[in-house]
Design an enzyme around this catalytic site. Sequence first.
Site, PDB file in Angstrom:
ATOM      1  CB  THR A  25       3.429   2.982  -4.552  1.00 56.07           C
ATOM      2  OG1 THR A  25       3.320   4.081  -5.584  1.00 56.07           O
ATOM      3  CG2 THR A  25       4.659   2.327  -4.268  1.00 56.07           C
ATOM      4  CD  GLN A  98       0.011   8.467 -10.167  1.00 61.53           C
ATOM      5  OE1 GLN A  98       0.486   7.726  -9.189  1.00 61.53           O
ATOM      6  NE2 GLN A  98      -0.770   9.443  -9.416  1.00 61.53           N
ATOM      7  CE1 TYR A 177       7.195  10.992  -4.395  1.00 61.81           C
ATOM      8  CE2 TYR A 177       5.006  10.977  -4.717  1.00 61.81           C
ATOM      9  CZ  TYR A 177       6.088  10.567  -4.118  1.00 61.81           C
ATOM     10  OH  TYR A 177       5.994   9.465  -2.889  1.00 61.81           O
ATOM     11  NE  ARG A 316      -6.248   5.223   3.220  1.00 60.23           N
ATOM     12  CZ  ARG A 316      -6.440   5.922   4.243  1.00 60.23           C
ATOM     13  NH1 ARG A 316      -5.981   5.627   5.499  1.00 60.23           N
ATOM     14  NH2 ARG A 316      -7.369   7.010   3.905  1.00 60.23           N
TER      15      ARG A 316
HETATM   16  C1  LIG Z   1      -0.289   2.044   0.184  1.00 59.75           C
HETATM   17  C2  LIG Z   1      -0.518   3.251  -0.649  1.00 59.75           C
HETATM   18  C3  LIG Z   1       0.307   3.648  -1.842  1.00 59.75           C
HETATM   19  C4  LIG Z   1       0.039   4.790  -2.247  1.00 59.75           C
HETATM   20  N1  LIG Z   1       0.691   5.104  -3.817  1.00 59.75           N
HETATM   21  C5  LIG Z   1       0.214   6.268  -4.268  1.00 59.75           C
HETATM   22  C6  LIG Z   1       0.792   6.466  -5.600  1.00 59.75           C
HETATM   23  O1  LIG Z   1       1.385   5.700  -6.204  1.00 59.75           O
HETATM   24  N2  LIG Z   1       0.256   7.554  -6.388  1.00 59.75           N
HETATM   25  C7  LIG Z   1      -0.525   8.419  -5.990  1.00 59.75           C
HETATM   26  O2  LIG Z   1      -0.684   9.501  -6.202  1.00 59.75           O
HETATM   27  N3  LIG Z   1      -1.020   8.544  -4.437  1.00 59.75           N
HETATM   28  C8  LIG Z   1      -0.684   7.213  -3.776  1.00 59.75           C
HETATM   29  N4  LIG Z   1      -1.198   6.964  -2.750  1.00 59.75           N
HETATM   30  C9  LIG Z   1      -2.467   7.773  -2.259  1.00 59.75           C
HETATM   31  C10 LIG Z   1      -3.687   7.399  -2.514  1.00 59.75           C
HETATM   32  O3  LIG Z   1      -3.763   7.277  -4.153  1.00 59.75           O
HETATM   33  C11 LIG Z   1      -4.783   8.104  -2.130  1.00 59.75           C
HETATM   34  O4  LIG Z   1      -4.604   9.507  -2.053  1.00 59.75           O
HETATM   35  C12 LIG Z   1      -4.855   7.887  -0.437  1.00 59.75           C
HETATM   36  O5  LIG Z   1      -4.794   6.343   0.015  1.00 59.75           O
HETATM   37  C13 LIG Z   1      -6.065   8.539   0.264  1.00 59.75           C
HETATM   38  O6  LIG Z   1      -7.207   7.854  -0.200  1.00 59.75           O
HETATM   39  P1  LIG Z   1      -8.157   6.608   0.463  1.00 59.75           P
HETATM   40  O7  LIG Z   1      -8.542   7.320   1.602  1.00 59.75           O
HETATM   41  O8  LIG Z   1      -9.092   6.312  -0.516  1.00 59.75           O
HETATM   42  O9  LIG Z   1      -7.233   5.702   0.568  1.00 59.75           O
HETATM   43  C14 LIG Z   1      -1.064   5.842  -1.924  1.00 59.75           C
HETATM   44  C15 LIG Z   1      -1.757   5.498  -0.752  1.00 59.75           C
HETATM   45  C16 LIG Z   1      -1.388   4.399   0.021  1.00 59.75           C
HETATM   46  C17 LIG Z   1      -2.152   3.938   1.350  1.00 59.75           C
END
Ligand SMILES: Cc1cc2nc3c(=O)[nH]c(=O)nc-3n(C[C@H](O)[C@H](O)[C@H](O)COP(=O)(O)O)c2cc1C
Length: 362
Positions: A25, A98, A177, A316
Amino acid sequence: MPTLFDPVEMGALKLPNRILMAPLTRGRADKAAVPTAIMADYYAQRSAAGLIISEATGISREGLGWPYAPGLWSEAQVEGWKPVVAAVHAAGGRIVAQLWHMGRLVPESVSGMQPVSASATRAPNKLHTYDGKQDPTEARAVTVDDIARILADYAAAARNAIAAGFDGVQIHGANGYLVDQFLRDGTNLRTDDYGGPIANRLRFMRDVVQAVAGEVGIERTGIRLSPIGDSQGANDSDNATLFTAAAAALEALGVPWIELREPGPHSTFRASEEAAVSPAMRGVYSGKIILNSDYVGASAQDKLAEGVADAISFGRPFIANPDLVERIRRDAPLDQAEVATFYSRGPEGYTDYRTRPEQEAA
Ligand SMILES: Cc1cc2nc3c(=O)[nH]c(=O)nc-3n(C[C@H](O)[C@H](O)[C@H](O)COP(=O)(O)O)c2cc1C
């Protein structure tokens, strides 16, 4: 054992590599939840990902409560998505939408209506709104008629996703959710066919899969779950049993891929001490499993070698490194994502992350 650079097929999707972009997001749509032009640049920059999973996208006004997040229920939203998806395709990429209903996590001031959930519960934490953080309203328990209407909303949004050009959809079943609110016994207190024993609590998820697959085909339908780790107050007394049963149900439906957010104890995004459920899910599920949270190149490759995951999604790292696939291939250093601009408006911290020139490779 496959490497991150081997192709993989997930239903109808043919991915050239196993480095996937996790849903993120970013709040760059407009107030009517219509995607903006800058989103096309952002996603196109990241199109070398094996697959882009879009940011969570509302299926209805009722289901969308994040400020400036996009939707897929109106004609204007479909038109807004078309150039975004086209830009990804023109750059050689693939993208699925999504699909999101936030349930009790929708702030009333954003949707203009009382939130709905499996049962009458209230989210524990303050919610983001256009006017800062606000206390959540207690949700109203959906009736069976509401469920039929929400399933129709999922179906319409899935149809709209394909009309906008998306290659498929991912049902957002994670992070507390609406789908998750039905799955877990801390938020699902129903005594009808949708509550009580696990088989009943799985019913809503199954219905959503069938509603979506009825429009786009099961071969273009995936789902995200978060068996462990914080889920915004949606808790279960036995995650391991619940999510293993969910995997078995998804196997029976023929869902070709499941993405799992399974943070470890040292995660920098909602850490968890709980043991991963993915190995048990692997035992009952023959589709593709995508694992997520805190992976970098080497740890992602090691994870593939364990035999549970078929691909890894990066959140990230993809924010800060549009050329993440190339950087992992060259073992080049990764840039860090700037938290302050995660959800801010405009290009800063969005489309202005650099790609690393070849000569800077480690
Ligand atoms: C800024 C931000 C927005 C996110 N938005 C979503 C989202 O829209 N849908 C979702 O399932 N997870 C969302 N997440 C979770 C990420 O998909 C992911 O699970 C999380 O960043 C951990 O993975 P990473 O260590 O590779 O960043 C979001 C995470 C961050 C940091």
